[in-house]
Motif scaffolding. Structure first.
Motif, mmCIF file in Angstrom:
data_model
loop_
_atom_site.group_PDB
_atom_site.id
_atom_site.type_symbol
_atom_site.label_atom_id
_atom_site.label_comp_id
_atom_site.label_asym_id
_atom_site.label_seq_id
_atom_site.Cartn_x
_atom_site.Cartn_y
_atom_site.Cartn_z
ATOM 1 N N SER A 108 -12.723 -3.338 5.613
ATOM 2 C CA SER A 108 -12.952 -1.927 5.538
ATOM 3 C C SER A 108 -14.160 -1.654 4.641
ATOM 4 C CB SER A 108 -11.742 -1.386 4.843
ATOM 5 O OG SER A 108 -11.155 -0.329 5.205
ATOM 6 N N GLN A 136 -11.427 -5.927 1.217
ATOM 7 C CA GLN A 136 -10.872 -4.620 0.830
ATOM 8 C C GLN A 136 -11.958 -3.563 0.881
ATOM 9 O OE1 GLN A 136 -7.888 -3.759 0.584
ATOM 10 N NE2 GLN A 136 -6.989 -5.798 0.696
ATOM 11 N N PRO A 141 -13.439 5.280 5.901
ATOM 12 C CA PRO A 141 -12.277 5.981 5.327
ATOM 13 C C PRO A 141 -12.708 7.178 4.477
ATOM 14 C CG PRO A 141 -12.166 3.621 4.899
ATOM 15 C CD PRO A 141 -13.554 3.910 5.382
ATOM 16 N N ARG A 157 2.477 5.052 -5.955
ATOM 17 C CA ARG A 157 2.579 3.626 -6.230
ATOM 18 C C ARG A 157 2.649 3.395 -7.729
ATOM 19 N NH1 ARG A 157 4.978 2.457 -3.573
ATOM 20 N NH2 ARG A 157 4.589 0.266 -3.195
ATOM 21 N N GLN A 217 -10.403 9.839 3.474
ATOM 22 C CA GLN A 217 -9.213 10.162 2.656
ATOM 23 C C GLN A 217 -8.948 11.662 2.532
ATOM 24 O OE1 GLN A 217 -7.749 7.526 2.521
ATOM 25 N NE2 GLN A 217 -9.097 5.836 1.992
ATOM 26 N N SER A 252 1.887 8.154 -0.811
ATOM 27 C CA SER A 252 3.057 7.434 -1.318
ATOM 28 C C SER A 252 2.767 7.026 -2.765
ATOM 29 C CB SER A 252 3.273 6.193 -0.440
ATOM 30 O OG SER A 252 4.215 5.331 -0.994
ATOM 31 N N ASP A 277 -9.605 6.744 7.689
ATOM 32 C CA ASP A 277 -8.274 6.814 7.063
ATOM 33 C C ASP A 277 -8.208 8.148 6.334
ATOM 34 O OD1 ASP A 277 -7.909 4.147 7.748
ATOM 35 O OD2 ASP A 277 -8.197 3.389 5.708
ATOM 36 N N ARG A 330 -12.994 8.847 -5.569
ATOM 37 C CA ARG A 330 -13.613 8.230 -4.399
ATOM 38 C C ARG A 330 -15.107 7.979 -4.577
ATOM 39 N NH1 ARG A 330 -11.320 5.186 -0.978
ATOM 40 N NH2 ARG A 330 -12.609 5.852 0.758
ATOM 41 N N PHE A 338 -2.102 8.766 6.608
ATOM 42 C CA PHE A 338 -1.060 8.265 5.704
ATOM 43 C C PHE A 338 -0.498 9.415 4.892
ATOM 44 C CE2 PHE A 338 -4.212 4.902 6.266
ATOM 45 C CZ PHE A 338 -3.420 3.813 6.633
ATOM 46 N N LYS A 339 0.840 9.497 4.823
ATOM 47 C CA LYS A 339 1.447 10.446 3.888
ATOM 48 C C LYS A 339 1.344 9.809 2.515
ATOM 49 C CE LYS A 339 4.776 10.534 6.933
ATOM 50 N NZ LYS A 339 6.052 10.421 7.526
ATOM 51 N N PHE A 399 -4.983 6.522 -6.125
ATOM 52 C CA PHE A 399 -3.736 6.402 -5.346
ATOM 53 C C PHE A 399 -3.396 4.960 -5.025
ATOM 54 C CE2 PHE A 399 -7.356 7.308 -2.496
ATOM 55 C CZ PHE A 399 -7.386 6.140 -1.749
ATOM 56 N N VAL A 405 0.826 -1.207 0.000
ATOM 57 C CA VAL A 405 0.000 0.000 0.000
ATOM 58 C C VAL A 405 0.865 1.264 0.000
ATOM 59 C CG1 VAL A 405 -1.606 1.329 1.448
ATOM 60 C CG2 VAL A 405 -2.120 -1.018 0.864
HETATM 61 N N1 SAM Z 1 -11.530 0.347 2.070
HETATM 62 C C1 SAM Z 1 -10.548 1.373 2.075
HETATM 63 C C2 SAM Z 1 -11.084 2.581 1.337
HETATM 64 O O1 SAM Z 1 -12.223 2.920 1.462
HETATM 65 O O2 SAM Z 1 -10.325 3.233 0.651
HETATM 66 C C3 SAM Z 1 -9.258 0.848 1.485
HETATM 67 C C4 SAM Z 1 -8.278 0.248 2.414
HETATM 68 S S1 SAM Z 1 -6.599 0.616 1.935
HETATM 69 C C5 SAM Z 1 -5.896 -0.830 1.584
HETATM 70 C C6 SAM Z 1 -6.001 1.205 3.445
HETATM 71 C C7 SAM Z 1 -5.650 2.650 3.456
HETATM 72 O O3 SAM Z 1 -4.347 2.853 2.948
HETATM 73 C C8 SAM Z 1 -6.519 3.529 2.586
HETATM 74 O O4 SAM Z 1 -7.744 3.819 3.182
HETATM 75 C C9 SAM Z 1 -5.649 4.755 2.394
HETATM 76 O O5 SAM Z 1 -5.885 5.728 3.383
HETATM 77 C C10 SAM Z 1 -4.232 4.195 2.534
HETATM 78 N N2 SAM Z 1 -3.532 4.221 1.235
HETATM 79 C C11 SAM Z 1 -3.822 3.493 0.141
HETATM 80 N N3 SAM Z 1 -2.986 3.816 -0.871
HETATM 81 C C12 SAM Z 1 -2.153 4.781 -0.394
HETATM 82 C C13 SAM Z 1 -1.077 5.526 -0.960
HETATM 83 N N4 SAM Z 1 -0.702 5.368 -2.228
HETATM 84 N N5 SAM Z 1 -0.441 6.416 -0.170
HETATM 85 C C14 SAM Z 1 -0.815 6.590 1.117
HETATM 86 N N6 SAM Z 1 -1.827 5.924 1.687
HETATM 87 C C15 SAM Z 1 -2.490 5.028 0.955
#
Ligand code: SAM
Length: 494
Positions: free
Chosen positions: A289, A218, A316, A392, A318, A390, A356, A330, A387-388, A180, A49
Motif C-alpha cells: 500500500s 505497509q 488510502p 486499538r 481515510q 475500531s 481505504d 495523516r 472500515f468502521k 488509529f 488492524v
Molecule cells: N498504507 C495504508 C495507509 O496509507 O494508511 C495502511 C494500510 S492499513 C494496514 C489498512 C487499512 O486498515 C488502513 O488503510 C485503514 O483504512 C484500515 N485501518 C487501520 N487501522 C484501523 C482501525 N483502527 N479501525 C478501522 N480501520 C483501520
C-alpha cells in the motif's frame, strides 16, 4: 513428514507471509494439508488492524482446541503474525492448547520451532523478539496457486507451477504512526530490503512463469527512506544500501515524450520501480500500500514513463475532512489528496483509483462525514475498502474524546457503501461494449468452469476460456457488468 494447514487473516502482506512460511515448510519436507481436519500442524496467521479480525482468530483457535485437539491431541496449534506479536504469552495463558506463538519478525523460524515441538524437545514456544534483517526473510514462494491450497502439491513441492501473479515483500514495518493504527506496534519500525535482492527475487519469479508482480509493504512509498538492508556481493563483502541507491540515481531523466529534462530526484521507491521494470518477460508491475504523501512528482512521472507500471493506484484517503485527517496524523490535506489524483489522471488517463476509508473516527461529526461522501463523489473511486473505526489498544485515537457510537459508525458505513456502489455500478457499466486487455490468472473462484483475468486497472473480468489462456494477455469485449465484476468474451472468439 507432518502436514501443515495455514489459515490467513487480513491483508496481502499476511497472505505473502503465510506463503513464505508454507514454502519454507514444504522445502523441509512438510506437505500442505487440504484442510485443518487432517493437518498435523495448524497455524493461524493473524491480523490486528481491527478488533473483529482478532476476535475471529481467537474464536477459531478456541474451536480448534475444542474439536480437533479433543480427537487428535498430538496436533500442534500455533498463532503467527500481528496478534501473536502484540499479545505474545497472553495467548497461551488464555488458550493453553496453543503450542506456538510466532511474532512478525520470526516467520522464518517457523520450521525450526515446529521441529522442536514435534520432536518433543520443547513444549511451548513464544518468540516475538525483534530480529535485525528479518525484512529480507520473506522471500520463498510457492508458485502452485490453488493447487497448493488444495493439497495437490507433494512433499517435495512438486505441482503445476502456473501462478501468473505474485507478491514480493520489499519492506517491513511502519513509521507513520497514524493515530488509529496498530501496525507500527505489531510490525515494528520500517526496514527495507535492498534493490538487488528484490530484483533477483522478481527475476526468479518471472523465470518461473510469473507475469505480474505486486510490490508489498505497509507504506511502500517510504521504501528505502531509512536506509536499506545489506546485500551479499561476490567475495563475501557487504554493500550498504544507501550506496546502491545513489549509484542507481540517474543524472538525467528521459520523459515519456522523449527529450531530456533536468534531473528528477528519484526516491528509492522509484529507483526500485525502475530496476524491476527492466526485467525482461515481466509484463505488469503493481504496488500496495502506498501513502498519499509518498506521491511525489517522481512517482507521478514514473506512471507516465514506465509502461509496465499498470494504470491503477490504491490511494488510502481515510477521510475527506481536513480536521479528521489532522487528528489521524495523516500528513496531507483533502486538497493535496485531490491534487495527487488530478496529477495521476493527467499522467495516465483512465487510471483506476481505489482507496481505504475509515468511518466513525473519534470526533467525526456529520459534517466531517459528509465531506468524506463529497470527496468520494468528486474522485469517483473505482472501488473503496470501507472500515468502521475500531479502537486499538495503545493507539492514541483509542483515548480520544467523542468516540462515535457503534450505531452511527454502522449507519455511516452503509451510507458510504451506497455511494461507492453507485459510482462503481456507473463506472463498470460504462465499460460494457469496450475492448479491454486482461491478464488471465486462472479459473474463476465462484465458477471454476470459467476463467478470470484482471484489467490493467485491476478490475476482474470473467469469461469462457480454458487453461491454455492462463498467463496470457488477451483482449476481451465486455458484455456485461456485475457488482465490481465484468463479464466478457475473448475478442478472437467474439
Ligand atoms: N498504507 C495504508 C495507509 O496509507 O494508511 C495502511 C494500510 S492499513 C494496514 C489498512 C487499512 O486498515 C488502513 O488503510 C485503514 O483504512 C484500515 N485501518 C487501520 N487501522 C484501523 C482501525 N483502527 N479501525 C478501522 N480501520 C483501520
Amino acid at each position: 513428514m507432518p502436514s501443515v494447514y495455514i489459515k490467513t487473516y487480513g491483508c496481502q502482506m499476511n497472505e505473502r507471509d503465510s506463503e513464505a512460511v508454507a514454502a519454507q515448510l514444504v522445502a523441509k519436507g512438510y506437505t500442505l494439508a487440504p484442510s485443518e481436519t487432517v493437518a498435523d500442524v495448524i497455524l493461524l496467521n493473524t491480523c490486528s488492524v481491527r478488533d473483529l479480525a482478532e476476535q475471529k482468530a481467537l474464536r477459531k483457535m478456541e474451536n480448534l482446541a475444542a474439536e480437533i485437539r479433543r480427537d487428535r491431541p498430538e496436533v500442534v496449534l500455533g498463532f503467527m503474525g500481528c496478534m501473536a506479536q502484540s499479545r505474545g504469552q497472553e495467548l497461551i495463558d488464555r488458550l493453553p492448547d496453543v503450542d506456538l506463538v510466532l511474532g512478525t519478525q520470526k516467520f522464518h523460524r517457523a520450521a525450526d520451532c515446529l521441529d522442536e515441538i514435534l520432536a518433543g524437545r520443547r513444549d511451548k514456544i513464544v518468540d516475538v523478539a525483534e530480529e535485525p534483517g528479518s525484512e529480507a526473510t520473506i522471500r520463498e514462494h510457492l508458485l502452485y496457486g490453488n493447487a497448493a491450497k488444495n493439497g495437490a502439491v507433494d512433499g517435495a513441492g512438486h505441482g503445476p507451477p502456473r501462478q501468473v501473479s505474485a507478491y514480493v515483500s520489499i519492506m517491513q514495518g511502519c513509521n507513520q504512526y497514524c493515530t488509529f493504527c496498530i501496525v507500527p506496534y505489531t510490525r515494528g519500525a520500517e526496514r527495507s530490503r535492498n534493490i538487488p535482492d528484490i530484483v533477483a527475487e522478481c527475476r526468479q519469479l518471472v523465470a518461473q512463469s510469473v507475469k505480474e508482480i505486486t510490490l508489498l509493504g505497509q507504506i511502500v512509498t517510504s521504501y528505502g527512506k531509512r536506509g536499506l538492508g545489506e546485500t551479499a556481493v561476490e567475495g563475501g563483502a557487504s554493500v550498504l544500501a544507501s550506496r546502491l541507491v545513489s549509484s542507481l540515481a540517474l543524472p538525467n531523466d528521459t520523459g515519456a515524450h522523449g527529450g531530456t529534462r533536468p534531473a528528477l530526484q528519484k526516491s528509492p521507491f522509484v529507483q526500485l520501480l525502475d530496476a524491476v521494470h527492466e526485467i525482461e518477460g515481466l509484463e505488469r508491475i503493481r504496488f500496495t500500500s502506498p501513502h498519499p504523501k509518498g506521491y511525489g512528482d517522481d512517482l507521478i512521472a514514473a506512471y507516465a514513463r514506465l509502461p509496465k507500471l499498470v494504470e491503477s493506484a490504491h490511494l488510502p484517503v481515510q477521510s475527506g475532512s481536513n480536521r479528521v485527517l489532522k487528528l489521524m496524523h495523516r500528513g496531507y490535506t483533502r486538497e493535496r489528496y485531490l491534487g495527487i489524483v488530478e496529477k495521476l489522471r493527467r499522467a495516465r488517463p483512465g487510471i483506476g483509483i481505489t482507496t481505504d476509508i475509515i468511518v466513525g473516527f473519534p470526533g467525526e461529526t456529520e459534517d466531517d462525514f459528509e465531506q468524506t461522501l463529497a470527496l468520494a463523489r468528486e474522485v469517483q473511486f473505482d472501488n473503496a475498502y470501507i472500515f468502521k473505526y475500531s479502537p486499538r489498544r495503545d493507539t492514541p485515537a483509542a483515548d480520544l474524546p467523542d468516540q462515535v457510537p457503534q450505531k452511527i459508525r454502522e449507519e455511516r458505513n452503509q451510507r458510504l457503501l451506497e455511494v461507492i456502489n453507485e459510482i462503481g455500478k456507473r463506472k463498470y457499466s460504462a465499460l460494457v461494449g469496450r475492448r479491454i486487455e486482461i491478464l488471465v490468472e486462472g479459473p474463476s473462484k465462484k465458477n471454476p468452469a470459467r476463467m478470470t483475468g484482471r484489467t490493467r486497472c485491476k478490475k476482474i473480468v470473467v469469461f469462457d476460456g480454458s487453461e491454455r489462456h492462463r498467463g496470457h494477455s488477451l483482449d476481451v469485449k465486455i458484455t456485461r457488468a456485475g457488482s465490481f465484476t465484468l463479464y466478457g468474451d475473448p475478442v478472437i472468439l467474439a
